[in-house]
Motif scaffolding. Structure first.
Motif, short mmCIF file in Angstrom:
data_model
loop_
_atom_site.label_atom_id
_atom_site.label_comp_id
_atom_site.label_asym_id
_atom_site.label_seq_id
_atom_site.Cartn_x
_atom_site.Cartn_y
_atom_site.Cartn_z
N GLU A 78 -6.63 0.72 1.24
CA GLU A 78 -6.07 0.48 -0.09
C GLU A 78 -4.59 0.13 0.01
O GLU A 78 -4.09 -0.72 -0.73
N GLN A 98 0.29 -6.12 1.35
CA GLN A 98 0.18 -7.58 1.41
C GLN A 98 0.78 -8.21 0.16
O GLN A 98 1.44 -9.25 0.24
N GLU A 99 0.58 -7.58 -1.00
CA GLU A 99 1.18 -8.09 -2.23
C GLU A 99 2.70 -8.04 -2.14
O GLU A 99 3.39 -8.98 -2.58
N GLU A 131 -3.74 -3.65 0.81
CA GLU A 131 -3.69 -4.60 -0.31
C GLU A 131 -2.31 -4.57 -0.96
O GLU A 131 -1.72 -5.63 -1.22
N THR A 132 -1.80 -3.38 -1.23
CA THR A 132 -0.48 -3.25 -1.85
C THR A 132 0.60 -3.83 -0.95
O THR A 132 1.48 -4.56 -1.41
#
Length: 192
Positions: free
Chosen positions: A71, A77-78, A74-75
């Protein structure tokens, strides 16, 4: 402003390094989960059902940690994508500022030349300061994302009641995993 660009590049490099560390953590917890499953199989083969159950609990802990890290990827990578986008904007603004500074210097030189020969003064040129504003917005955005990540971490921890239900669900999963391992290890004990 060039120093700001270097600073943002360093932030991007750091964020990418953090992403790599998160990926390594996922791999390490995956390896540990597999190792504990193998220990559970070994314990079952030796007739130690309680030990196998405890090994499956450890396997579940490592699998859960790996999921939490997934999880975070994802953060992260953003954040990296946002920083890269902001860097492009900042570099564009830097190029624009360089162009306008050169244009201003040329206009001043032309003005000095024109005043020397008796012509009118040059038009005023304005240096674009929006690149600094973009950098400030970038810093604010990174801070917002960090706070958001901390809030997500608090949410994933949950309260005690939530934790107890989670433990109950895990114990059911462990029992199901144990039953599956039993049939895998001792297929002769299956009901027809």
């Amino acid at each position: 402003m060039r120093q700001n660009v270097r600073h943002v590049k360093a932030l991007i490099a750091g964020a990418i390094a953090d992403l790599k560390l998160i990926e390594r953590e996922i791999d390490a917890h995956g390896i540990e989960a597999k190792r504990w499953e193998e220990k559970a199989v070994f314990a079952l083969k030796k007739g130690e059902e309680d030990l196998a159950r405890r090994a499956l609990t450890r396997k579940g802990e490592h699998a859960n940690k790996a999921d939490l890290y997934r999880e975070q990827i994802e953060t992260q990578q953003e954040i990296i994508d946002s920083l890269k986008s902001s860097l492009k904007t900042l570099e564009t603004k830097l190029d624009t500022t360089r162009y306008q500074t050169a244009k201003l210097a040329a206009a001043e030189s032309l003005g000095v030349l024109q005043s020397t020969v008796g012509a009118t003064s040059p038009a005023d040129a304005v240096i674009d300061t929006t690149a600094f504003d973009a950098y400030d917005r970038l810093v604010d955005r990174v801070r917002d994302l960090e706070v958001h990540a901390e809030a997500l971490a608090e949410l994933t921890q949950g309260d005690d009641l939530e934790q107890k239900f989670h433990e109950l669900e895990n114990s059911e999963k462990i029992e199901a995993d144990l039953a599956a391992l039993k049939t895998k290890v001792h297929p002769e004990n299956q009901d027809p």
